[in-house]
Design a protein around this motif. Structure first.
Motif, mmCIF file in Angstrom:
data_model
loop_
_atom_site.group_PDB
_atom_site.id
_atom_site.type_symbol
_atom_site.label_atom_id
_atom_site.label_comp_id
_atom_site.label_asym_id
_atom_site.label_seq_id
_atom_site.Cartn_x
_atom_site.Cartn_y
_atom_site.Cartn_z
ATOM 1 N N UNK A 161 -53.837 -43.400 24.490
ATOM 2 C CA UNK A 161 -54.404 -44.211 23.403
ATOM 3 C C UNK A 161 -55.921 -44.316 23.557
ATOM 4 N N UNK A 162 -56.380 -44.502 24.801
ATOM 5 C CA UNK A 162 -57.806 -44.613 25.059
ATOM 6 C C UNK A 162 -58.519 -43.310 24.744
ATOM 7 N N UNK A 163 -57.903 -42.176 25.127
ATOM 8 C CA UNK A 163 -58.496 -40.873 24.841
ATOM 9 C C UNK A 163 -58.571 -40.620 23.333
ATOM 10 N N UNK A 164 -57.530 -41.039 22.604
ATOM 11 C CA UNK A 164 -57.530 -40.866 21.147
ATOM 12 C C UNK A 164 -58.628 -41.691 20.501
ATOM 13 N N UNK A 165 -58.852 -42.919 20.993
ATOM 14 C CA UNK A 165 -59.912 -43.774 20.452
ATOM 15 C C UNK A 165 -61.290 -43.182 20.726
ATOM 16 N N UNK A 166 -61.479 -42.643 21.938
ATOM 17 C CA UNK A 166 -62.773 -42.040 22.280
ATOM 18 C C UNK A 166 -63.046 -40.813 21.421
ATOM 19 N N UNK A 167 -61.999 -40.021 21.175
ATOM 20 C CA UNK A 167 -62.157 -38.829 20.343
ATOM 21 C C UNK A 167 -62.496 -39.210 18.909
ATOM 22 N N UNK A 168 -61.844 -40.278 18.417
ATOM 23 C CA UNK A 168 -62.096 -40.734 17.046
ATOM 24 C C UNK A 168 -63.499 -41.303 16.914
ATOM 25 N N UNK A 169 -63.978 -41.962 17.976
ATOM 26 C CA UNK A 169 -65.310 -42.575 17.930
ATOM 27 C C UNK A 169 -66.413 -41.525 17.855
ATOM 28 N N UNK A 170 -66.153 -40.305 18.338
ATOM 29 C CA UNK A 170 -67.162 -39.247 18.333
ATOM 30 C C UNK A 170 -67.340 -38.626 16.952
ATOM 31 N N UNK A 171 -66.364 -38.820 16.047
ATOM 32 C CA UNK A 171 -66.442 -38.225 14.713
ATOM 33 C C UNK A 171 -67.441 -38.988 13.847
ATOM 34 N N UNK A 172 -68.129 -38.258 13.017
ATOM 35 C CA UNK A 172 -69.102 -38.868 12.102
ATOM 36 C C UNK A 172 -68.373 -39.614 10.985
ATOM 37 N N UNK A 173 -68.818 -40.815 10.690
ATOM 38 C CA UNK A 173 -68.223 -41.606 9.622
ATOM 39 C C UNK A 173 -68.759 -41.150 8.265
ATOM 40 N N UNK A 174 -67.904 -41.160 7.247
ATOM 41 C CA UNK A 174 -68.308 -40.767 5.888
ATOM 42 C C UNK A 174 -68.529 -41.995 4.998
ATOM 43 N N UNK A 175 -68.496 -43.171 5.608
ATOM 44 C CA UNK A 175 -68.712 -44.392 4.828
ATOM 45 C C UNK A 175 -70.155 -44.425 4.315
ATOM 46 N N UNK A 176 -70.341 -44.653 3.018
ATOM 47 C CA UNK A 176 -71.664 -44.715 2.428
ATOM 48 C C UNK A 176 -72.236 -43.372 2.028
ATOM 49 N N UNK A 177 -71.520 -42.293 2.329
ATOM 50 C CA UNK A 177 -72.003 -40.958 1.973
ATOM 51 C C UNK A 177 -71.680 -40.651 0.512
#
Length: 307
Positions: free
Chosen positions: A283-299
């Motif tokens: 679960x921790x590894x999945x969260x870290x991987x997700x955190x590295x992705x660029x957010x598209x909010x506001x794009x």
């Protein structure tokens, strides 16, 4: 080898009283993390202790863990090292595996079958195993016929040969050698008994770099000292038996025995889960991987045809 689920220790003692029982170190680390001992330093210390091949090395690695967190080292007091560290594994089986990846691969292959009713599930498993065993036989007979040993074993020997070039052997007699390593360690090798004080040769049945250096000095081929368990002939013997084909259900013999009935439990609310439950570290590894992705909010998204 088990994943340390509740009840498996007692079950293995009862069903396999004469077999060695090991724990998968990845699942052991998950329990270790759940107990509150987290962090990269403790994870590295645990794996270093598990990979230690001699009791002296195991003690040193556990002392290093205790220096990081004394309570973390004490957590292993009720867990026999013979079940999770190579330093105390038996040398009879010629296997130093620390993970139950074989079970995980098999579980990944039967996901579709596990959702079926009991009889259909067993039929899918039988058909899969029948084909898998024949595929392995064909591969060994057709692709490996020019090899004496399985290709992966040859690769492992070659990697150890590369490391052996950094070792310096000293001859005591025709069978006994002392081998010096780049980091100042010295190991005793007995060619006749096929042993090395690092225990890697005995654990795996494949000469370690120290043994290979000694064999080179004795002008002997290291491949001749690899265990017969790794030959293509032995591989074919392990798949010698075959799962026989069967007729369809319409041609099965009628009996007076009642068919299997569904389990007696009610339907659980919500959609049934198909994916396995992730462990805490996953679960921790999945969260870290997700955190590295660029957010598209506001794009601002524009259609390429409407520009």
């Amino acid at each position: 080898m088990s994943d340390k689920q509740k009840g498996l220790v007692q079950a293995c003692i009862h069903v396999f009283p004469n077999a060695a029982h090991r724990f998968c170190v990845k699942h052991l680390h998950s329990n270790f993390s759940t107990a509150g001992f987290k962090g990269e330093a403790l994870r590295r210390a645990l794996w270093a202790a598990a990979k230690a091949t001699t009791p002296a090395e195991f003690v040193r690695k556990m002392e290093e863990m205790a220096a990081i967190d004394l309570d973390a080292a004490k957590w292993f007091d009720d867990k026999p090292p013979s079940q999770w560290s190579r330093a105390y594994f038996s040398t009879h089986s010629k296997c130093d595996m620390l993970l139950n990846n074989i079970c995980e691969c098999f579980n990944g292959k039967i996901l579709d079958a596990r959702e079926k009713p009991i009889i259909e599930m067993m039929e899918l498993l039988r058909l899969y195993m029948m084909q898998r065993m024949q595929q392995n036989r064909d591969m060994a007979r057709q692709k490996w016929k020019e090899y004496m040993y399985c290709p992966r074993i040859i690769e492992r020997v070659q990697k150890r040969m590369d490391k052996a070039t950094q070792c310096f052997p000293f001859k005591s007699n025709d069978d006994l050698y002392e081998v010096s390593c780049p980091y100042g360690d010295h190991y005793a090798v007995n060619i006749k008994e096929q042993t090395c004080s690092c225990r890697r040769w005995e654990l795996t049945g494949i000469p370690c770099p120290h043994a290979i250096a000694a064999l080179w000095l004795a002008q002997k081929d290291p491949m001749l000292y690899v265990s017969s368990w790794y030959t293509v002939e032995t591989y074919l013997k392990s798949y010698e038996g075959a799962i026989c084909p069967m007729n369809g259900e319409g041609n099965w013999e009628k009996t007076d025995v009642d068919g299997p009935k569904p389990p007696l439990y009610g339907k659980i609310a919500g959609r049934p889960k198909k994916q396995r439950r992730r462990t805490a570290d996953e679960e921790q590894q999945a969260k870290e991987k997700k955190a590295k992705k660029m957010s598209r909010v506001g794009q601002v998204i524009r259609c390429k045809y409407c520009l």
